[in-house]
Write a protein that holds these residues in place. Structure first.
Motif, short mmCIF file in Angstrom:
data_model
loop_
_atom_site.label_atom_id
_atom_site.label_comp_id
_atom_site.label_asym_id
_atom_site.label_seq_id
_atom_site.Cartn_x
_atom_site.Cartn_y
_atom_site.Cartn_z
N ARG A 29 -3.67 -45.29 -19.58
CA ARG A 29 -4.32 -46.17 -18.60
C ARG A 29 -5.10 -47.20 -19.40
O ARG A 29 -5.80 -46.87 -20.35
N VAL A 30 -4.99 -48.46 -18.99
CA VAL A 30 -5.70 -49.55 -19.66
C VAL A 30 -6.70 -50.13 -18.68
O VAL A 30 -6.33 -50.70 -17.66
N LYS A 31 -7.97 -49.98 -18.99
CA LYS A 31 -9.05 -50.58 -18.19
C LYS A 31 -9.22 -52.03 -18.62
O LYS A 31 -8.75 -52.44 -19.67
N ARG A 32 -9.95 -52.82 -17.81
CA ARG A 32 -10.19 -54.22 -18.13
C ARG A 32 -11.66 -54.55 -17.91
O ARG A 32 -12.30 -53.94 -17.07
N ASP A 33 -12.17 -55.53 -18.64
CA ASP A 33 -13.55 -55.97 -18.43
C ASP A 33 -13.59 -57.27 -17.63
O ASP A 33 -14.51 -58.05 -17.74
N PHE A 34 -12.57 -57.52 -16.81
CA PHE A 34 -12.46 -58.73 -16.01
C PHE A 34 -11.61 -58.41 -14.79
O PHE A 34 -10.95 -57.39 -14.73
N GLY A 35 -11.62 -59.33 -13.85
CA GLY A 35 -10.73 -59.20 -12.69
C GLY A 35 -11.22 -58.19 -11.68
O GLY A 35 -12.37 -57.75 -11.69
N LYS A 36 -10.33 -57.83 -10.78
CA LYS A 36 -10.67 -56.89 -9.71
C LYS A 36 -10.93 -55.51 -10.29
O LYS A 36 -10.07 -54.95 -10.99
N PRO A 37 -12.10 -54.93 -10.01
CA PRO A 37 -12.45 -53.66 -10.64
C PRO A 37 -11.58 -52.48 -10.20
O PRO A 37 -11.53 -51.48 -10.90
N HIS A 38 -10.87 -52.60 -9.10
CA HIS A 38 -10.05 -51.48 -8.65
C HIS A 38 -8.59 -51.61 -9.11
O HIS A 38 -7.73 -50.87 -8.64
N PHE A 39 -8.32 -52.52 -10.04
CA PHE A 39 -6.98 -52.62 -10.63
C PHE A 39 -7.06 -52.35 -12.12
O PHE A 39 -7.81 -52.99 -12.84
N ASP A 40 -6.30 -51.36 -12.57
CA ASP A 40 -6.11 -51.07 -13.98
C ASP A 40 -4.65 -51.39 -14.30
O ASP A 40 -3.87 -51.75 -13.42
N LEU A 41 -4.30 -51.23 -15.55
CA LEU A 41 -2.91 -51.28 -15.97
C LEU A 41 -2.54 -49.90 -16.48
O LEU A 41 -3.40 -49.14 -16.94
N ALA A 42 -1.27 -49.56 -16.40
CA ALA A 42 -0.82 -48.27 -16.94
C ALA A 42 0.57 -48.43 -17.52
O ALA A 42 1.37 -49.24 -17.05
N ILE A 43 0.83 -47.63 -18.54
CA ILE A 43 2.19 -47.46 -19.03
C ILE A 43 2.63 -46.09 -18.53
O ILE A 43 2.00 -45.08 -18.83
N ASP A 44 3.69 -46.10 -17.73
CA ASP A 44 4.29 -44.87 -17.22
C ASP A 44 5.65 -44.70 -17.89
O ASP A 44 6.26 -45.69 -18.32
N ALA A 45 6.11 -43.46 -17.96
CA ALA A 45 7.43 -43.19 -18.52
C ALA A 45 8.15 -42.17 -17.65
O ALA A 45 7.52 -41.34 -16.99
#
Length: 177
Positions: A29-45
């Motif tokens: 899971r990749v958190k961000r210090d910008f943008g909408k706080p309820h959206f993260d990024l993830a790498i799924d396999a």
């Protein structure tokens, strides 16, 4: 280029529709210090039926306000950031992310134990280089001008090396001209 675009994008091979496909396994899971706080990024396999091969890996948005619903990244982001997938073996896939003059590589591997892990090369906070570090956590850090996010400064991580030593640092990137 906007920070959202730098957040990583692209179309993975054999793209799965999150509403129709069996859920993949979240590798990181990749958190961000910008943008909408309820959206993260993830790498799924996704693994094959006998769990001996990585069939696919995908980077996409995770809406934490909707029970971690996965959502593909949009066309605008895909125009600004490119993803490449390279299969090293049936158990290893490298996702290379290029944008904002930087290239980052994330290696997704299926361990003999059946667990999926992501590995990156990092530069530690104390100035050392670790060429292969298993990701525990990742956070995109924006480059800001007058407080506004305008680019990607770095990807901060915590990870463990082959000896089990814990490290904090940033993903080593390659400058692209």
């Amino acid at each position: 280029m906007s920070v959202v675009a730098l957040a990583l994008a692209g179309a993975a091979p054999k793209v799965k529709d999150s509403a129709q496909a069996a859920p993949g396994t979240e590798v990181v899971r990749v958190k961000r210090d910008f943008g909408k706080p309820h959206f993260d990024l993830a790498i799924d396999a996704w693994l094959n039926t006998d769990a001996t091969r990585i069939d696919e890996a995908r980077l996409w948005w995770v809406n934490t306000a909707e029970q971690d619903r996965r959502k593909p990244l949009g066309p605008m982001v895909e125009r600004m950031v490119k993803l490449r997938y390279h299969r090293s073996s049936s158990r290893s896939l490298t996702i290379t992310v290029t944008g904002d003059g930087k290239e980052f590589a994330f290696v997704v591997e299926l361990a003999e134990s059946g667990q999926l892990h992501a590995f990156v090369a990092i530069d530690t906070e104390d100035g050392h280089h670790v060429p292969r570090c298993r990701l525990d956590a990742a956070r995109l850090i924006a480059h800001r001008v007058l407080g506004m996010p305008v680019g990607l400064a770095r990807v901060a991580v915590t990870c463990s090396d082959a000896g089990g030593n814990f490290h904090k640092g940033q993903v080593r990137h390659r400058e692209i001209t």
